[in-house]
Motif scaffolding. Structure first.
Motif, short mmCIF file in Angstrom:
data_model
loop_
_atom_site.label_atom_id
_atom_site.label_comp_id
_atom_site.label_asym_id
_atom_site.label_seq_id
_atom_site.Cartn_x
_atom_site.Cartn_y
_atom_site.Cartn_z
N ASP A 2 21.61 26.02 12.73
CA ASP A 2 21.72 24.76 13.65
C ASP A 2 20.67 23.70 13.41
O ASP A 2 19.52 24.25 13.01
N MET A 3 21.35 22.49 13.44
CA MET A 3 20.27 21.40 13.39
C MET A 3 19.49 21.27 14.36
O MET A 3 19.94 21.18 15.55
N VAL A 4 18.13 20.78 14.27
CA VAL A 4 17.11 20.48 15.08
C VAL A 4 17.02 18.96 15.37
O VAL A 4 16.95 18.35 14.23
N GLU A 5 17.30 18.34 16.40
CA GLU A 5 17.09 16.84 16.76
C GLU A 5 15.75 16.49 17.11
O GLU A 5 15.25 17.11 17.89
N VAL A 6 15.33 15.62 16.51
CA VAL A 6 14.27 14.91 16.71
C VAL A 6 14.19 13.63 16.85
O VAL A 6 14.71 12.75 16.07
N THR A 7 13.46 13.06 17.82
CA THR A 7 13.61 11.58 17.96
C THR A 7 12.43 10.90 17.31
O THR A 7 11.25 11.13 17.23
N ILE A 8 12.61 9.76 16.62
CA ILE A 8 11.60 9.11 15.80
C ILE A 8 11.82 7.55 16.14
O ILE A 8 12.81 7.16 16.79
N GLU A 9 10.63 6.67 15.54
CA GLU A 9 11.02 5.25 15.94
C GLU A 9 10.08 4.68 14.69
O GLU A 9 9.34 5.52 14.02
N ARG A 10 10.50 3.55 14.30
CA ARG A 10 9.94 3.05 13.26
C ARG A 10 8.61 2.61 13.68
O ARG A 10 8.07 2.11 14.80
N ARG A 11 7.53 2.76 12.59
CA ARG A 11 6.38 2.50 12.95
C ARG A 11 5.76 1.16 12.25
O ARG A 11 6.09 1.00 11.12
N GLN A 12 4.83 0.51 12.99
CA GLN A 12 4.53 -0.58 12.50
C GLN A 12 2.85 -0.60 12.00
O GLN A 12 2.33 0.28 12.72
N GLY A 13 2.63 -1.17 11.17
CA GLY A 13 1.34 -1.19 10.65
C GLY A 13 1.03 -0.06 9.56
O GLY A 13 1.71 1.09 9.64
N GLN A 14 -0.12 -0.06 8.96
CA GLN A 14 -0.46 0.78 7.70
C GLN A 14 -2.08 1.04 7.55
O GLN A 14 -2.75 0.34 8.55
N GLY A 15 -2.43 2.04 7.06
CA GLY A 15 -3.71 2.40 7.04
C GLY A 15 -4.36 3.34 7.87
O GLY A 15 -3.63 3.63 9.03
N VAL A 65 16.92 11.05 15.02
CA VAL A 65 17.84 10.16 16.07
C VAL A 65 16.74 9.11 16.43
O VAL A 65 15.69 9.37 16.67
N ASN A 66 17.38 7.87 16.42
CA ASN A 66 16.30 6.63 16.95
C ASN A 66 16.91 6.40 18.50
O ASN A 66 18.29 6.42 18.64
N ASP A 67 16.15 6.14 19.42
CA ASP A 67 16.12 5.73 20.78
C ASP A 67 17.49 4.97 20.88
O ASP A 67 17.41 3.59 20.63
N GLY A 68 18.59 5.28 21.53
CA GLY A 68 19.67 4.60 21.62
C GLY A 68 20.44 4.22 20.49
O GLY A 68 21.44 3.52 20.59
N GLY A 69 19.98 4.61 19.10
CA GLY A 69 20.63 4.28 18.02
C GLY A 69 20.44 2.60 17.64
O GLY A 69 21.32 2.24 16.89
N LYS A 70 19.45 2.27 18.52
CA LYS A 70 19.10 0.57 17.88
C LYS A 70 18.77 0.37 16.52
O LYS A 70 19.13 -0.74 16.16
N ASP A 71 18.21 1.19 15.78
CA ASP A 71 17.87 1.16 14.48
C ASP A 71 18.88 2.02 13.66
O ASP A 71 18.55 2.96 13.30
N ALA A 72 20.05 1.39 13.11
CA ALA A 72 20.95 1.96 12.54
C ALA A 72 20.65 2.78 11.21
O ALA A 72 21.06 3.93 10.73
N ASP A 73 19.45 2.14 10.54
CA ASP A 73 19.08 2.75 9.38
C ASP A 73 18.11 3.76 9.54
O ASP A 73 17.96 4.71 8.71
N LEU A 74 17.83 4.21 10.70
CA LEU A 74 16.87 5.56 11.08
C LEU A 74 17.83 6.52 12.00
O LEU A 74 17.43 7.81 11.99
N HIS A 75 18.86 6.04 12.46
CA HIS A 75 19.65 6.93 13.36
C HIS A 75 20.37 7.81 12.76
O HIS A 75 21.27 7.54 11.87
N ASP A 76 20.64 9.06 13.30
CA ASP A 76 21.64 10.09 12.90
C ASP A 76 21.58 10.44 11.45
O ASP A 76 22.53 10.43 10.52
N LYS A 77 20.26 10.76 10.91
CA LYS A 77 20.07 10.96 9.66
C LYS A 77 19.80 12.60 9.35
O LYS A 77 18.85 13.09 10.17
N ALA A 78 20.41 13.14 8.31
CA ALA A 78 20.13 14.68 8.24
C ALA A 78 18.93 14.70 7.15
O ALA A 78 18.99 14.00 6.12
N VAL A 79 17.89 15.51 7.48
CA VAL A 79 16.51 15.59 6.74
C VAL A 79 16.18 17.06 6.46
O VAL A 79 16.39 17.80 7.37
#
Length: 245
Positions: A2-15, A65-79
């Motif tokens: 079974d796939m494990v589902e994890v919620t992620i968000e895009r991160r701003q800033g580096q370092g 998964v991205n919260d609400g699928g707002k960021d289609a580039d990150l949402h529903d991706k198998a990794v």
């Protein structure tokens, strides 16, 4: 699996400074990358990561998964979770790498081995000796085994080899077929001392054992007394001869 589902968000800033602030806020900095996409900086809640991912062994399919699928580039991706960096003292997760996979393409992954049964050689006093704890297999991402069982109950003092594994359908082991996976070490028995060596270890009658005090030697006869007696006898014989002359 079974796939494990994890919620992620895009991160701003580096370092390092930004990463430290995220960790203090209970967020783990991570990256999302793949052969057909540019690397994206993302973040995942530390509590969710520890609860869902930190205990997993081998290669486990994960759905981002991205919260609400707002960021289609990150949402529903198998990794796959390719790497976890932890603090050397506290074991806190510092960073994670997520690798995107194509669900229609076979790939090479690591799968842990699970040894089952009690080997005959172990019952006889031997020791089970795992040689590999995991192997590389090739399969579709949706068919990655959670683990592979290795039956060791028949082992005496031989080994189980890669070619002897019973694998799920459409899962292929990678590596040399003659690669040993687990064996049984024979029991160690102290060798009896040879008879000659044992005899040397026992002191002969009248001979002190090693470490014991030697008996005092008998006092030698006086050389002067012994010599004087012999001289006296010779002189008497000479005088006797003189008298006969």
């Amino acid at each position: 699996m079974d796939m494990v589902e994890v919620t992620i968000e895009r991160r701003q800033g580096q370092g390092k400074g930004t990463a430290r602030k995220l960790r203090r806020a209970g967020v783990i900095p991570a990256v999302f990358y793949g052969p057909k996409r540019a690397t994206a900086s993302i973040a995942v809640r530390a509590e969710e990561f520890e609860r869902k991912l930190s205990h997993l062994e081998g290669s486990h399919l994960i759905r981002l998964v991205n919260d609400g699928g707002k960021d289609a580039d990150l949402h529903d991706k198998a990794v796959l979770l390719r790497e976890i960096q932890r603090h050397p003292v506290t074991d806190e997760v510092l960073h994670a790498d997520f690798f995107e996979v194509d669900l229609t393409e076979r790939l090479a992954v690591s799968v842990p081995l699970r040894f089952v049964g009690k080997a005959v050689g172990v019952v006889e006093g031997g020791i089970l000796q795992p040689i590999l704890r995991e192997i590389q297999v090739e399969c579709l991402p949706t068919e990655i085994p959670e683990f592979i069982e290795v039956d060791v109950s028949h082992l005496t003092h031989q080994a189980v080899h890669l070619s002897e594994l019973r694998l799920p359908e459409r899962v292929t082991a990678m590596g040399e077929p003659t690669q040993p996976l687990v064996s049984v070490l024979p029991p160690t028995v102290e060798e009896a001392k040879p008879a000659a060596e044992a005899a040397e270890a026992v002191p002969a009658e009248g001979v002190p054992a090693e470490g014991a005090a030697a008996a005092p030697a008998a006092e030698p006869a006086s050389a002067e007394g012994k010599g004087g007696g012999e001289t006296k006898g010779s002189e008497g014989k000479g005088r006797k001869g003189g008298g006969e002359a």
